[in-house]
Structures are given as structure tokens and as C-alpha cells.
Design an enzyme around this catalytic site. Sequence first.
Site, PDB file in Angstrom:
ATOM      1  N   HIS A   1      -3.806   0.924   7.411  1.00 62.47           N
ATOM      2  CA  HIS A   1      -2.322   1.022   7.526  1.00 62.47           C
ATOM      3  C   HIS A   1      -2.400   2.382   6.823  1.00 62.47           C
ATOM      4  O   HIS A   1      -2.256   3.640   7.293  1.00 62.47           O
ATOM      5  CB  HIS A   1      -1.198  -0.181   7.217  1.00 62.47           C
ATOM      6  CG  HIS A   1      -0.129   0.924   7.124  1.00 62.47           C
ATOM      7  ND1 HIS A   1       0.270   0.526   8.653  1.00 62.47           N
ATOM      8  CD2 HIS A   1       0.684   1.347   6.477  1.00 62.47           C
ATOM      9  CE1 HIS A   1       1.829   1.491   7.709  1.00 62.47           C
ATOM     10  NE2 HIS A   1       1.676   1.709   6.734  1.00 62.47           N
ATOM     11  N   GLU A   2      -3.038   2.368   5.075  1.00 62.42           N
ATOM     12  CA  GLU A   2      -2.847   3.201   4.818  1.00 62.42           C
ATOM     13  C   GLU A   2      -4.172   4.784   4.810  1.00 62.42           C
ATOM     14  O   GLU A   2      -3.923   5.808   5.245  1.00 62.42           O
ATOM     15  CB  GLU A   2      -3.094   2.629   3.405  1.00 62.42           C
ATOM     16  CG  GLU A   2      -2.344   1.547   2.900  1.00 62.42           C
ATOM     17  CD  GLU A   2      -1.112   2.435   2.576  1.00 62.42           C
ATOM     18  OE1 GLU A   2      -1.003   3.075   2.370  1.00 62.42           O
ATOM     19  OE2 GLU A   2      -0.290   1.021   3.021  1.00 62.42           O
TER      20      GLU A   2
ATOM     21  N   GLN B   1       3.131   9.913   1.586  1.00 61.46           N
ATOM     22  CA  GLN B   1       3.917   9.255   1.924  1.00 61.46           C
ATOM     23  C   GLN B   1       4.947   9.347   0.582  1.00 61.46           C
ATOM     24  O   GLN B   1       6.101   9.282   0.181  1.00 61.46           O
ATOM     25  CB  GLN B   1       3.662   7.719   1.746  1.00 61.46           C
ATOM     26  CG  GLN B   1       3.482   7.126   2.604  1.00 61.46           C
ATOM     27  CD  GLN B   1       3.000   5.404   2.839  1.00 61.46           C
ATOM     28  OE1 GLN B   1       1.932   5.262   2.392  1.00 61.46           O
ATOM     29  NE2 GLN B   1       4.989   5.304   3.689  1.00 61.46           N
TER      30      GLN B   1
ATOM     31  N   GLY C   1       1.099  -1.594  -0.096  1.00 63.93           N
ATOM     32  CA  GLY C   1       0.098  -0.028   0.266  1.00 63.93           C
ATOM     33  C   GLY C   1       1.007   1.315   0.022  1.00 63.93           C
ATOM     34  O   GLY C   1       1.759   0.922   0.416  1.00 63.93           O
TER      35      GLY C   1
ATOM     36  N   HIS D   1      -2.108   6.910   7.099  1.00 63.49           N
ATOM     37  CA  HIS D   1      -1.860   8.236   6.960  1.00 63.49           C
ATOM     38  C   HIS D   1      -2.647   9.199   5.934  1.00 63.49           C
ATOM     39  O   HIS D   1      -1.440  10.033   6.679  1.00 63.49           O
ATOM     40  CB  HIS D   1      -1.097   7.172   5.315  1.00 63.49           C
ATOM     41  CG  HIS D   1       0.571   6.441   5.982  1.00 63.49           C
ATOM     42  ND1 HIS D   1       1.619   6.904   6.179  1.00 63.49           N
ATOM     43  CD2 HIS D   1       0.710   5.024   4.932  1.00 63.49           C
ATOM     44  CE1 HIS D   1       2.666   6.071   6.865  1.00 63.49           C
ATOM     45  NE2 HIS D   1       1.889   4.752   5.799  1.00 63.49           N
TER      46      HIS D   1
ATOM     47  N   CYS E   1       5.994  -0.194   7.334  1.00 62.53           N
ATOM     48  CA  CYS E   1       5.901   0.934   6.773  1.00 62.53           C
ATOM     49  C   CYS E   1       7.216   1.534   5.931  1.00 62.53           C
ATOM     50  O   CYS E   1       8.157   1.576   6.074  1.00 62.53           O
ATOM     51  CB  CYS E   1       5.742   1.570   7.751  1.00 62.53           C
ATOM     52  SG  CYS E   1       5.151   3.186   7.237  1.00 62.53           S
ATOM     53  N   LEU E   2       6.775   1.254   4.889  1.00 61.40           N
ATOM     54  CA  LEU E   2       7.603   2.266   3.759  1.00 61.40           C
ATOM     55  C   LEU E   2       8.391   3.983   4.429  1.00 61.40           C
ATOM     56  O   LEU E   2       9.806   4.179   3.906  1.00 61.40           O
ATOM     57  CB  LEU E   2       6.969   2.334   2.720  1.00 61.40           C
ATOM     58  CG  LEU E   2       6.076   1.499   1.744  1.00 61.40           C
ATOM     59  CD1 LEU E   2       5.734   1.839   0.953  1.00 61.40           C
ATOM     60  CD2 LEU E   2       7.415   0.334   1.665  1.00 61.40           C
TER      61      LEU E   2
END
Length: 188
Positions: free
Chosen positions: A141-142, A51, A46, A145, A99-100
Site C-alpha cells: 500500500h505504501e 501523503q 503507514g 503511494h 487509506c488516510l
Amino acid sequence: MAVLPIRIMGDPVLHSPAARVVEISDEIRTLVADMFETMDAAPGVGLAAPQVGVSLRIYTYNYAGDDGTPWRGVILNPELWMRPLEPGFPDEDDEAEGCLSFPGERFPLRRSNEVLVTGTDLDGQSVSIQVDGWRARIMQHEFDHLDGILYVDRLDDSDWKTAQKIAKKRGWNRPDQSWTPGVDDLDA
């Protein structure tokens, strides 16, 4: 299409609520294409627009379950409903998340096992997705953000302190930190 730099914890765009998409323009379509390319290059399951430095309520997702069936898409202006969390502590193996924007680390985090997400797609059509398991985790999670929340913000005290130490050691927690998949040598 382009692989975009991914912002790292500490960048203000990651810690502020994102704005709604008002119009689906060519710029939005290009952003989404770039987000897919960036997510795939990372690789990630994702990626939210904040991000990559864009404060808009957009996220992409990509996951293949045990049966290998692809599950890939984009949601603009999502709304999230979830079942209450099961009480207890997260399983360190089955509920570990990464997480990226906090690359190279994983921590256990309890999430709801079932969610419903509604929003629109790139054609302006209504989308309604009801999922469970890892797909539900990805959606939560997304979505976080888009509200300026990183998963490390939700960790228990002990893991949160560990995450803060890692961020300090790596020089994160300040603006202008990013990494680019395929360019920088990071394991996210």
C-alpha cells in the site's frame, strides 16, 4: 515535531511518481519525525511522504500483530518484490483496506501475501524486510503511494465506481484537499 496535513485523493502529489532521496539531511530527518507523529495521530499503520505533500520515496510503517509485538520503521528509496497474487476475489472482511488519503472508507482489495522490501534507513544503512500477511499489505500500500497509485485505483470496477461517487460527493478529486489529524473531524 508536527502533525502535518494529509493530502486527499485528487491532489497532484498523490498521483505522480515520487523522486528518490539523494541525501539524508536534517530536513529529511525532520520530515520523517513529522510523518511518524502524523501517522500516529491519524491513526494509521503507514504513511508515505506524498501523503503529506512531499514527493520523495519515503514511507513509515507501524503495526502490532496479534502477539502485540511492535513493528515500526521507515524506508527510504524502497524496492518491492512480491509473490504473485492468489487468483480469486478479495474477501470483504479479511482483505478490506483503508487509506488516510481516502479517509473514512474501506474497500476489499487482493494483495500479495508475501513481499520483500529493500531500501535504506535514516542512517543510510541497507534495510531488507521480508514479511507476509498484513505487514505485506502495508508495504504494498505504501509503496504504491510512491508510484502515484492510491488503493482505490486498484479496485474492481464496481468498487472503483463507488469510490469515484464518494470522492465527487465529498468534493475530492481536485488539488488542495487535505485533513489534519487532531484538528479535522474525519474518520480515516
